[in-house]
Design a protein around this motif. Sequence first.
Motif, mmCIF file in Angstrom:
data_model
loop_
_atom_site.group_PDB
_atom_site.id
_atom_site.type_symbol
_atom_site.label_atom_id
_atom_site.label_comp_id
_atom_site.label_asym_id
_atom_site.label_seq_id
_atom_site.Cartn_x
_atom_site.Cartn_y
_atom_site.Cartn_z
ATOM 1 N N THR A 127 23.176 54.023 35.345
ATOM 2 C CA THR A 127 24.430 54.251 36.068
ATOM 3 C C THR A 127 25.594 54.377 35.093
ATOM 4 O OG1 THR A 127 23.595 52.995 37.961
ATOM 5 C CG2 THR A 127 25.970 53.366 37.856
ATOM 6 N N LYS A 183 28.142 57.603 34.621
ATOM 7 C CA LYS A 183 29.607 57.467 34.680
ATOM 8 C C LYS A 183 30.245 57.869 33.354
ATOM 9 C CE LYS A 183 29.773 53.792 38.171
ATOM 10 N NZ LYS A 183 30.117 52.367 38.433
ATOM 11 N N ALA A 205 22.557 55.468 42.374
ATOM 12 C CA ALA A 205 23.986 55.430 42.057
ATOM 13 C C ALA A 205 24.442 56.690 41.332
ATOM 14 C CB ALA A 205 24.292 54.195 41.202
ATOM 15 N N PRO A 212 26.336 59.909 44.034
ATOM 16 C CA PRO A 212 27.762 60.151 44.277
ATOM 17 C C PRO A 212 28.515 60.610 43.035
ATOM 18 C CG PRO A 212 27.295 57.795 44.280
ATOM 19 C CD PRO A 212 25.982 58.495 44.262
ATOM 20 N N LEU A 254 22.684 50.137 43.404
ATOM 21 C CA LEU A 254 23.483 50.723 44.475
ATOM 22 C C LEU A 254 24.406 49.705 45.106
ATOM 23 C CD1 LEU A 254 20.712 52.773 46.316
ATOM 24 C CD2 LEU A 254 22.834 53.739 45.433
ATOM 25 N N ASN A 259 29.222 51.488 49.145
ATOM 26 C CA ASN A 259 30.075 52.673 49.046
ATOM 27 C C ASN A 259 29.360 53.878 48.440
ATOM 28 O OD1 ASN A 259 32.378 51.644 50.242
ATOM 29 N ND2 ASN A 259 33.149 50.781 48.335
ATOM 30 N N ASP A 260 28.315 53.645 47.642
ATOM 31 C CA ASP A 260 27.583 54.777 47.054
ATOM 32 C C ASP A 260 27.026 55.694 48.138
ATOM 33 O OD1 ASP A 260 28.022 54.079 44.396
ATOM 34 O OD2 ASP A 260 26.286 52.750 44.344
ATOM 35 N N ASN A 261 26.474 55.084 49.175
ATOM 36 C CA ASN A 261 25.947 55.863 50.297
ATOM 37 C C ASN A 261 27.058 56.649 50.980
ATOM 38 O OD1 ASN A 261 24.098 56.630 52.490
ATOM 39 N ND2 ASN A 261 25.246 55.156 53.697
ATOM 40 N N TYR A 290 28.437 59.509 48.595
ATOM 41 C CA TYR A 290 27.489 60.624 48.434
ATOM 42 C C TYR A 290 27.492 61.527 49.658
ATOM 43 C CZ TYR A 290 23.154 63.255 48.230
ATOM 44 O OH TYR A 290 22.238 64.270 48.245
#
Length: 438
Positions: free
Chosen positions: A107, A111, A146, A149, A182, A185-187, A190
């Motif tokens: 992750t 990023k 992760a 998104p 995860l 908010n990741d869900n 995305y």
Amino acid sequence: MAPSDPLQVMDAIFQKVTTADSVISIATYLKNINPQDLRDAALSGPLSSGQDPLSILTVPQNTLVVLYILTARLYSPASQPPSLQLLEEFCRHFDPEQARFAPDKVTLLAKGIQKLALAHNTPRAAIQPLHHLISRYPPHPSYLTAIHPIFTLTCLQATTPAAAVPVLEYPITNIDPHLSDLNYNDNLIYHYTGGVILAMLKKWSEAEEFFEICATAPGSVPAALQMEALKKLRLVQLISKGKVTALPKYAHPILSRQFKASPYHQFISSYPHNVDSLKEILHKERSLFSTDKNVGLLRQAIDRAPRWALKKLTATYLSLNLADIGKAVKIDREDEVRQLLLDMIESGDISASIAADGSVTFSDPPPQFSREQVDQVLKNVQDQGALLEFLEKEMAKSKEYLSKAVKGRDEGFSVADEDVFAQFQGGGAVWVDEPGFS
């Protein structure tokens, strides 16, 4: 006494990871080096000989330690960050099984790639490495990670929405908390960003699905992003269908109440017949709509309002002339009405014929099936027929089944009923709770 010099620590790490007998031992060792800030400082620098460890290690064989080194260098203010080319090479060749021992580092890598590309004002340069990462890291494209998104957001930042389509085409059906770090908010992010991308590409039905998944995700209190998804969901439905549909029963009731108090609900209430009112609402609430970045969707909905107003006429009238249709849909020129009709007939939205005198006759659209659909139906029938024939032959071989069939016929109790009853009578039925998202 443990070494405190970053060069000595790097030498110790290099010695350990190049002589370890398993990836598990490397993962445990790297994770437990303390203090972690000293570990990261060491990983971001060279060996005591001055050599760069990345010039010695190979990505496929040493994925895990290379992953640690790259993330350390991406986030260390004292070191030069790796080049995007080097990062892309890693994402193209890394060993997914090794990388799964450090999901938090994966992750951080994603990023860091996004952040580095933005810092160079080239967000498009992050798309390819992130695509390699998201395609190769999960065991199957149906797993949410992760990275998802981060990737879709990068595609939006780079104004390259089409690059996300190969990923968005796979529905998310699996979530493994051990695979990726995860959070809730990741869900949401995305599926929201995915919906925006699909709406930009005018893939309306797919966009509707993504926005609905975001808006109706379970939670004790709806997130602000879910309200934004609901707004876009309703506008997409107006554009693609001319009407909105009820949210699933599991949607949070607060969302619907808040939406009804917004100008969006007023817009929907006037749709599609009152075009003047639609334009007035857009003008009056333009500041809000601009802040929500929904002006484009609202304009498309207004542009398509005559189409849906005309389609509603087909449910009431069998025949109308062009002038009457123009009055109903607020179009003055008959040639524009004729062109709208022709467009809707060609796209399959309505079934109608236009006579020379300008009269229009509506009819029910004839059922249409493609050659592929017919072939698939025939194949399914053949497969089912073959299966039934096989089962019939197998049951005919079973003495137990034949004795039950004879007994059941004499007693008026079917074999199938007896078998089903036995499953529940002995407690054999197992009820499994639907898995939730956490």
